[in-house]
Scaffold this motif. Structure first.
Motif, PDB file in Angstrom:
ATOM      1  N   PHE A  62      34.258   2.366   9.338  1.00  0.00           N
ATOM      2  CA  PHE A  62      33.142   2.573  10.260  1.00  0.00           C
ATOM      3  C   PHE A  62      33.542   3.510  11.390  1.00  0.00           C
ATOM      4  N   TRP A  63      34.720   3.262  11.997  1.00  0.00           N
ATOM      5  CA  TRP A  63      35.156   4.119  13.089  1.00  0.00           C
ATOM      6  C   TRP A  63      35.425   5.546  12.612  1.00  0.00           C
ATOM      7  N   GLY A  64      35.940   5.689  11.398  1.00  0.00           N
ATOM      8  CA  GLY A  64      36.137   7.026  10.847  1.00  0.00           C
ATOM      9  C   GLY A  64      34.818   7.759  10.669  1.00  0.00           C
ATOM     10  N   TRP A  65      33.803   7.044  10.172  1.00  0.00           N
ATOM     11  CA  TRP A  65      32.470   7.639  10.026  1.00  0.00           C
ATOM     12  C   TRP A  65      31.902   8.038  11.384  1.00  0.00           C
ATOM     13  N   LEU A  66      32.059   7.157  12.389  1.00  0.00           N
ATOM     14  CA  LEU A  66      31.532   7.444  13.710  1.00  0.00           C
ATOM     15  C   LEU A  66      32.231   8.657  14.332  1.00  0.00           C
ATOM     16  N   THR A  67      33.544   8.754  14.158  1.00  0.00           N
ATOM     17  CA  THR A  67      34.284   9.898  14.674  1.00  0.00           C
ATOM     18  C   THR A  67      33.809  11.189  14.031  1.00  0.00           C
ATOM     19  N   ALA A  68      33.565  11.138  12.717  1.00  0.00           N
ATOM     20  CA  ALA A  68      33.078  12.328  12.016  1.00  0.00           C
ATOM     21  C   ALA A  68      31.700  12.740  12.527  1.00  0.00           C
ATOM     22  N   LYS A  69      30.846  11.758  12.818  1.00  0.00           N
ATOM     23  CA  LYS A  69      29.500  12.066  13.302  1.00  0.00           C
ATOM     24  C   LYS A  69      29.529  12.626  14.716  1.00  0.00           C
ATOM     25  N   VAL A  70      30.338  12.016  15.589  1.00  0.00           N
ATOM     26  CA  VAL A  70      30.391  12.432  16.988  1.00  0.00           C
ATOM     27  C   VAL A  70      31.243  13.683  17.164  1.00  0.00           C
ATOM     28  N   GLY A  71      32.335  13.756  16.409  1.00  0.00           N
ATOM     29  CA  GLY A  71      33.210  14.921  16.484  1.00  0.00           C
ATOM     30  C   GLY A  71      34.143  14.927  17.673  1.00  0.00           C
ATOM     31  N   LEU A  72      34.318  13.786  18.341  1.00  0.00           N
ATOM     32  CA  LEU A  72      35.183  13.694  19.517  1.00  0.00           C
ATOM     33  C   LEU A  72      36.138  12.512  19.352  1.00  0.00           C
ATOM     34  N   PRO A  73      37.253  12.700  18.659  1.00  0.00           N
ATOM     35  CA  PRO A  73      38.155  11.574  18.369  1.00  0.00           C
ATOM     36  C   PRO A  73      38.721  10.911  19.621  1.00  0.00           C
ATOM     37  N   LYS A  74      38.972  11.696  20.682  1.00  0.00           N
ATOM     38  CA  LYS A  74      39.501  11.092  21.909  1.00  0.00           C
ATOM     39  C   LYS A  74      38.499  10.113  22.506  1.00  0.00           C
ATOM     40  N   ARG A  75      37.237  10.474  22.538  1.00  0.00           N
ATOM     41  CA  ARG A  75      36.214   9.599  23.109  1.00  0.00           C
ATOM     42  C   ARG A  75      36.070   8.306  22.304  1.00  0.00           C
ATOM     43  N   ILE A  76      36.109   8.416  20.989  1.00  0.00           N
ATOM     44  CA  ILE A  76      36.002   7.213  20.151  1.00  0.00           C
ATOM     45  C   ILE A  76      37.223   6.332  20.346  1.00  0.00           C
ATOM     46  N   LEU A  77      38.396   6.953  20.473  1.00  0.00           N
ATOM     47  CA  LEU A  77      39.617   6.184  20.723  1.00  0.00           C
ATOM     48  C   LEU A  77      39.531   5.468  22.064  1.00  0.00           C
ATOM     49  N   GLN A  78      38.984   6.122  23.081  1.00  0.00           N
ATOM     50  CA  GLN A  78      38.832   5.483  24.384  1.00  0.00           C
ATOM     51  C   GLN A  78      37.870   4.302  24.325  1.00  0.00           C
ATOM     52  N   ILE A  79      36.792   4.442  23.556  1.00  0.00           N
ATOM     53  CA  ILE A  79      35.870   3.323  23.381  1.00  0.00           C
ATOM     54  C   ILE A  79      36.598   2.150  22.746  1.00  0.00           C
ATOM     55  N   GLY A  80      37.428   2.443  21.736  1.00  0.00           N
ATOM     56  CA  GLY A  80      38.158   1.390  21.042  1.00  0.00           C
ATOM     57  C   GLY A  80      39.134   0.658  21.946  1.00  0.00           C
ATOM     58  N   ILE A  81      39.944   1.389  22.705  1.00  0.00           N
ATOM     59  CA  ILE A  81      40.959   0.746  23.536  1.00  0.00           C
ATOM     60  C   ILE A  81      40.314   0.038  24.730  1.00  0.00           C
ATOM     61  N   LEU A  82      39.225   0.606  25.283  1.00  0.00           N
ATOM     62  CA  LEU A  82      38.532  -0.056  26.384  1.00  0.00           C
ATOM     63  C   LEU A  82      37.847  -1.338  25.910  1.00  0.00           C
ATOM     64  N   GLY A  83      37.217  -1.284  24.734  1.00  0.00           N
ATOM     65  CA  GLY A  83      36.593  -2.487  24.177  1.00  0.00           C
ATOM     66  C   GLY A  83      37.611  -3.574  23.916  1.00  0.00           C
ATOM     67  N   CYS A  84      38.799  -3.185  23.450  1.00  0.00           N
ATOM     68  CA  CYS A  84      39.874  -4.149  23.199  1.00  0.00           C
ATOM     69  C   CYS A  84      40.318  -4.802  24.513  1.00  0.00           C
ATOM     70  N   PHE A  85      40.424  -4.011  25.570  1.00  0.00           N
ATOM     71  CA  PHE A  85      40.834  -4.534  26.880  1.00  0.00           C
ATOM     72  C   PHE A  85      39.802  -5.515  27.428  1.00  0.00           C
ATOM     73  N   ILE A  86      38.522  -5.153  27.347  1.00  0.00           N
ATOM     74  CA  ILE A  86      37.466  -6.029  27.864  1.00  0.00           C
ATOM     75  C   ILE A  86      37.410  -7.338  27.073  1.00  0.00           C
ATOM     76  N   ALA A  87      37.623  -7.238  25.750  1.00  0.00           N
ATOM     77  CA  ALA A  87      37.537  -8.430  24.904  1.00  0.00           C
ATOM     78  C   ALA A  87      38.653  -9.420  25.176  1.00  0.00           C
TER      79      ALA A  87
END
Length: 383
Positions: A62-87
């Motif tokens: 899913f994250w690979g698909w989202l990265t391909a759609k958005v085209g900004l791997p750094k932003r998707i990575l930041q969403i992932g690490i921030l979501g992990c921190f909040i959780a």
């Protein structure tokens, strides 16, 4: 360590690996001890820990698909690490299994794809620089050793309750570091060859490889979840557990850095045979003789063979079995089926059996899984 022109790209990646793998170095060995301290059963601990592994079957796609759609791997990575921190923050105030399971599922949604996304970003970021990927990735191994050792001493000084706050600190540092990563646009691959890829997966050699990898990670499941609990039950302190965990990873680092090309001189069947023989020996010794310190040290040295050497061979096998344009899909299949499904099911099973038959017999069953894999390999060579 890095050339002057590579430093702005390489150092942020190095430290991101360091802080994220430091999180892993605290969570994987010690959170089971924390869960035990708040009254969870072994089966509940196994189910919670397996969530991280089982989520790796589908969520990274899913994250690979989202990265391909958005085209900004750094932003998707930041969403992932921030979501992990909040959780992870609410973990500090909850001790009920049902609530912890929901929080773990939420954290796993972000956690399970972080390493694949970081690897992808790192490879693209250094493709025009004279920087080997392993020099970046070793930052993660150093972070793991630092954390697994340091957390052991912190537990000895402040108690097991320090585990969750320490995880939060490392995640917060990873979030900050992510803002210094250099953005690289995602290159969309327009080739459609799914059918050909699955034809490659269905070959006897590929099916044998994935089957062996599945059993290899299943045999490691009791170690990944209950090794610290097993040693704690035998009277080892948090400091000693941390040092023993660090020893295995230090030997792993040496193997990764200095023996990567040496394995190509040996027959892959002989190497995998060695891995499973050492697995049988290692799990039997951990199960029945872990109270003897020098035996335990020996079993941690075997980590360089049962895990690191097998993983190195697996990467080479994926490169050999799948052409370059299918390499990413082959790696994803390896991660999902072997690490995700094999490791996840092993954790769940180990959790239930730990309560019924005890730790020594669970590690004995892990040795039997290694022997089953060895039997499959040897029988395949007779055809």
């Amino acid at each position: 360590m890095f050339s002057e022109n590579a430093r702005p790209v390489a150092w942020p990646l190095f430290f991101f690996y360091f802080f994220f793998c430091a999180l892993v170095g605290v969570m994987m060995p010690y959170i089971s001890l924390y869960y035990k301290s708040i009254g969870l059963t072994a089966s509940e601990i196994g189910r919670l820990m397996s969530t991280f592994t089982l989520s790796g079957i589908l969520i990274p796609h899913f994250w690979g698909w989202l990265t391909a759609k958005v085209g900004l791997p750094k932003r998707i990575l930041q969403i992932g690490i921030l979501g992990c921190f909040i959780a992870v923050i609410p973990f500090n105030w909850n001790n009920q299994f049902e609530t912890l399971w929901l929080l773990t599922c939420t954290m796993a949604l972000f956690y399970s794809a972080l390493i694949p996304m970081t690897d992808s970003l790192a490879v693209r970021s250094i493709r025009h620089l004279d920087v080997p990927y392993t020099r970046l990735r070793v930052g993660g191994s150093i972070g793991y050793v630092f954390a697994v050792t340091g957390a052991g001493f912190l537990i000895g000084q402040f108690g097991i309750g320090i585990v969750i706050p320490t995880m939060g600190v490392f995640l917060a540092l990873a979030v900050v570091t992510s803002f210094f990563l250099k953005e690289q646009a995602y290159e969309v691959n327009t080739q459609k060859a799914t059918t050909s890829f699955f034809n490659l997966v269905r070959t006897p050699e590929s099916m044998l490889f994935f089957g062996l990898a599945f059993l290899a990670f299943m045999s490691h499941a009791p170690f990944n979840v209950f090794f610290a609990v097993h040693l704690s039950n035998l009277g080892y302190s948090g400091e000693h557990i941390g040092l023993l965990m660090a020893l295995g990873v230090i030997i792993e680092i040496v193997l990764f850095l200095f023996f990567g090309n040496a394995i190509k001189r040996f027959d892959v069947v002989h190497i995998i045979t060695l891995c499973f023989i050492c697995g049988m020996v290692r799990w039997l010794l951990v199960g029945w003789f872990a109270s003897v310190v020098w035996v335990l040290i020996f079993t941690q040295l075997l980590h360089s063979i049962t895990f690191a050497l097998f993983h190195m061979v697996s990467i080479e096998q994926i490169r050999r079995l799948f052409p370059e344009r299918f390499a990413g899909q082959g790696q994803a299949m390896y991660s999902a089926f072997a690490i995700g499904l094999g490791g996840g099911l092993g954790m769940v099973i180990a959790g239930y059996l730990w309560e019924w038959i005890g730790g020594a017999w669970v590690f004995t069953l892990a040795a039997l899984v290694s022997s089953l894999a060895l039997t499959m390999l040897l029988l395949s060579q007779r055809r």
